[in-house]
Design a protein around this motif. Structure first.
Motif, PDB file in Angstrom:
ATOM      1  N   ASN A 265     -49.704  22.670 -11.666  1.00 38.81           N
ATOM      2  CA  ASN A 265     -49.502  23.174 -10.304  1.00 38.81           C
ATOM      3  C   ASN A 265     -48.107  23.739 -10.054  1.00 38.81           C
ATOM      4  OD1 ASN A 265     -50.712  23.851  -7.900  1.00 38.81           O
ATOM      5  ND2 ASN A 265     -50.076  21.955  -6.864  1.00 38.81           N
ATOM      6  N   ASP A 298     -57.731  23.172  -3.538  1.00 37.72           N
ATOM      7  CA  ASP A 298     -57.232  22.464  -4.718  1.00 37.72           C
ATOM      8  C   ASP A 298     -57.153  20.973  -4.360  1.00 37.72           C
ATOM      9  OD1 ASP A 298     -56.123  21.979  -7.174  1.00 37.72           O
ATOM     10  OD2 ASP A 298     -54.193  22.938  -6.754  1.00 37.72           O
ATOM     11  N   SER A 363     -50.465  26.530  -6.759  1.00 36.57           N
ATOM     12  CA  SER A 363     -51.740  27.265  -6.706  1.00 36.57           C
ATOM     13  C   SER A 363     -52.002  27.932  -5.363  1.00 36.57           C
ATOM     14  CB  SER A 363     -52.894  26.319  -7.058  1.00 36.57           C
ATOM     15  OG  SER A 363     -52.973  25.265  -6.115  1.00 36.57           O
ATOM     16  N   THR A 379     -54.335  22.892  -0.288  1.00 35.57           N
ATOM     17  CA  THR A 379     -54.419  21.738  -1.175  1.00 35.57           C
ATOM     18  C   THR A 379     -54.837  20.541  -0.332  1.00 35.57           C
ATOM     19  OG1 THR A 379     -52.653  22.581  -2.565  1.00 35.57           O
ATOM     20  CG2 THR A 379     -53.072  20.221  -2.689  1.00 35.57           C
TER      21      THR A 379
END
Ligand SMILES: [Zn+2]
Length: 428
Positions: A265, A298, A363, A379
């Motif tokens: 990440n 994510d 990400s 996320t």
């Protein structure tokens, strides 16, 4: 208290073994005696996929085992542990001490007697920077772990399970890793028409965060279920799911977080080091080029003190008005659907330049900076250190995430109202 002399029990055990060989009924009798436990040797093993744990001390007499997570040089934090203990006399209490805090020491660890179904131990007792769990075990063998393990084999099983349950699932290998392992992935692809919408859900860029893969599993199981809302989502949307991104570290039981040269990440750059990341970026770019990409999620587990799930979101100033509106809609949908026991109450954290100097290589920030301006990328951090951080608790979050996504996509994320398209207007 731990250092009880074991001379007498050992000698007695040898005698008992000889007698027991001659008269099996005597052994059965011996095992019911309170002192029987001190006569069998406990054995700790980690030589299996995802296993981790270095034995510092075993006291066979007091049924006490002290371990640390196995250190894998350059492979990130040593925080994941997962051991097999044999030589247990069914019904006896086993003590496992693990350290150091904070990442390796959940308030309650997990244990299993079949390596498949997992329960939380009783709350552990802090001992300096370590924690001591005591658990009665009704089997000769038990597994203990930081959390419910989710292995590479489990990822493959999940893909197969989805394929069997749903005709629209295609399995594929995201890539072959630097370690030579295949990364299992799946895509829900409605057969009738080319979907106008695509979403991407991935877990486990950090290998130790096993809970995030269970959330992913809950999401997939909901998506293939006969819930009409699941049917609606998979009938209209291409859904790509990667249950484990960092396959290599999960396979060997390494932590992965902050590994060298950097973890998955912090790898979303023009030159990604990790192949899972490179391939995910390539696919996400392709889905964005076709105009299908609407949402990227994510899945992670956060710090030890977090009691409720929250979202990391990109800095607001990076987002167009449309993207901010969509993010707010997605957060609102999550708040409606993620009702607990691991409840999302609206907490968000921004990860921009102040959060981490490598913030652009995270990400969701990369997706935000490299996609059309309606795309939402977040996320989801699911708390792991609570009494509800169990397989059931995690899978419930996954199902609720599915419901939140379905609810979010009920409104067209491409369409802005005339208010929202006014140049320079910010929603805040
Ligand atoms: Zn993480």
């Amino acid at each position: 208290m731990r250092y009880i002399s074991s001379h007498r029990p050992t000698a007695f055990a040898a005698t008992t073994t000889i007698i027991a060989l001659l008269m099996p009924s005597l052994l059965a009798h011996a095992q019911t005696e309170p002192s029987a436990a001190s006569r069998s040797q406990l054995k700790v093993e980690t030589n299996f996929p995802n296993g981790s744990g270095r034995v510092i001390e075993i006291n066979h007499a007091s049924r006490y085992i002290r371990i640390e997570p196995t250190t894998h040089e350059l492979r990130g934090w040593a925080c994941w542990w997962y051991i097999r203990v044999s030589g247990i006399v069914p019904g006896e209490m086993i003590t496992i001490e693990v350290g150091p805090e904070p990442w390796a020491t959940p308030s309650q660890a997990m244990f299993s007697t079949d390596d498949r179904t997992w329960q939380q131990t009783a709350p552990g007792e802090p001992v300096g920077r370590s924690i001591k769990y005591q658990q009665t075990i009704d089997a000769p063998v038990a597994w203990f772990a930081w959390g419910p393990p989710f292995t590479v084999a489990a990822a493959t099983r999940l893909v197969n399970q989805a394929k069997q349950a749903c005709n629209d699932v295609q399995e594929f290998t995201l890539c072959e890793t630097r370690g030579g392992r295949a990364v299992p992935a799946m895509r829900f692809q409605p057969r009738e028409a080319t979907p106008t919408s695509a979403i991407w859900v991935q877990a486990r860029q950090h290998a130790w965060e096993a809970g995030s893969s269970w959330v992913c599993k809950g999401f997939v199981e909901w998506l293939v279920s006969d819930d009409p809302r699941a049917a609606r989502l998979r009938g209209s949307t291409m859904v790509t799911v990667v249950p484990i991104m960092d396959i290599d570290n999960v396979a060997i039981g390494a932590g992965g977080k902050n590994q060298v040269p950097h973890d998955h990440n912090r790898d979303w750059s023009e030159q990604p080091h990790w192949r899972s990341v490179a391939e995910a970026m390539r696919e996400l770019r392709r889905l964005d080029d076709t105009g299908q990409l609407d949402l990227f999620v994510d899945l992670h587990n956060p710090g030890a003190n977090t009691t409720r799930p929250f979202y990391y979101v990109p800095p607001r100033e990076l987002m167009t008005t449309l993207r901010q509106r969509n993010l707010d809609r997605f957060l609102a949908a999550s708040r409606i659907e993620m009702t607990g026991p691991l409840q999302f109450t609206g907490e968000i954290r921004e990860s921009g330049p102040e959060y981490d100097e490598g913030w652009k290589q995270i990400s969701k920030n990369w997706v935000t900076l490299n996609s059309r301006d309606h795309v939402v990328a977040t996320t989801l951090e699911i708390s792991w250190n609570t009494p509800d951080s169990t397989i059931d608790g995690y899978q419930t979050v996954g199902r609720q995430l599915g419901l939140a996504i379905e609810r979010y996509l009920q409104l067209d994320p491409h369409k802005a109202t005339s208010q929202e398209t006014k140049p320079g207007q910010q929603i805040r």
